[in-house]
Design an enzyme around this catalytic site. Structure first.
Site, PDB file in Angstrom:
ATOM      1  N   TYR A  65      21.449  93.442  43.244  1.00  0.00           N
ATOM      2  CA  TYR A  65      20.784  93.297  44.536  1.00  0.00           C
ATOM      3  C   TYR A  65      19.304  93.593  44.300  1.00  0.00           C
ATOM      4  CZ  TYR A  65      19.395  94.217  49.375  1.00  0.00           C
ATOM      5  OH  TYR A  65      18.749  94.205  50.591  1.00  0.00           O
ATOM      6  N   ASP A 102      22.199  88.729  45.132  1.00  0.00           N
ATOM      7  CA  ASP A 102      21.051  88.422  45.986  1.00  0.00           C
ATOM      8  C   ASP A 102      19.797  88.770  45.187  1.00  0.00           C
ATOM      9  OD1 ASP A 102      19.023  88.284  47.822  1.00  0.00           O
ATOM     10  OD2 ASP A 102      19.893  89.729  49.226  1.00  0.00           O
TER      11      ASP A 102
END
Length: 263
Positions: free
Chosen positions: A112, A157
């Site tokens: 992330y 992400d």
């Protein structure tokens, strides 16, 4: 094998939005989560036949990653720092952003990436961009060290739309967080160092393929989105990657799941 990655934007919240049914329907060998936003003991979520591994941020309700897998890894590690890392990089690991599973013939890295955040004054650079630049270099170096040992699959992400095709409105978003020249260049450098964007490998010219939509102004219904979630793979692993896909029909978060299949 099927691999899924999904920024759930709060796992406790998405569990109330049919997450368990989605999880079971996707039936992945590896199911990687980002932005779990929870601490140990806050949620008891087990699935039959899966092992789970977690990296929690020190800050409550913030960041966090997890991997569910049907396959027992050779080793599991959290973070990207080691004894030789700078204090800044060691501090980055307090945000719970990376889990690495070592499998027999590849590493799986769930990430992330930090958001560079909005500028404090209009016209200035995103306020967390310097931190983001330091992160990018440290994370790339971490991946390259892994890649020296065996091929790497990176998913998560990554908070950047790499090319103009990867977001609906590139001109009006230029130099906004996630579409600065600096962030895009770091992605280019990472790919040039030996990695392939699996989705663009299969769909080099496909427009309108996004993985994140703002909650504002009915962006998802209008498909005004960004592709900021990725599966990257070491170039030498690409012959094993058979497909890549995005699941925009799956709701529950402002992101949707993405997928690859490997043999």
């Amino acid at each position: 094998m099927k691999l899924i990655s999904w920024n759930v934007n709060g796992l406790r919240a998405v569990v109330g939005k049919n997450f368990c049914e989605i999880f079971e329907a996707l039936d992945a060998d590896f199911f990687c989560l980002q932005e779990t936003k929870m601490q140990a003991g806050q949620l008891d979520l087990d699935f039959l036949g899966y092992y789970s591994y977690w990296n929690y941020a020190d800050k409550k309700g913030y960041s966090g990653t997890a991997i569910y897998t049907k396959h027992v890894p050779l080793s599991v590690s959290n973070g990207i720092s080691d004894e030789s890392s700078s204090e800044a990089v060691k501090e980055m690991d307090r945000e719970g952003r990376v889990i690495t599973l070592e499998m027999k013939d590849f590493y799986l890295v769930c990430v992330y990436t930090p958001n560079s955040q909005s500028a404090e004054v209009k016209g200035e650079l995103p306020k967390r961009l310097p931190y983001r630049m330091e992160w990018e270099d440290a994370f790339r170096n971490y991946l390259l060290k892994l890649d020296e040992k065996k091929p790497v699959i990176v998913c998560g992400d990554m908070n950047v739309a790499h090319e103009e095709i990867d977001l609906r409105n590139p001109k009006t978003n230029h130099m906004n967080a996630g579409f600065t020249d600096q962030e895009r260049e770091k992605m280019t450098i990472l790919l040039d160092s030996g990695f392939t964007d699996t989705f663009r490998h299969f769909y080099p010219n496909l427009e309108g393929a996004y993985s994140w939509w703002s909650y504002r102004m009915s962006a998802r219904a209008k498909n005004v989105g960004w592709r900021i979630d990725y599966f990257l793979a070491s170039n030498r692993l690409m012959e094993r990657v058979k497909s890549a896909s995005i699941h925009p029909q799956i709701m529950g978060s402002d992101h949707c799941p993405i997928e690859i299949e490997i043999e």
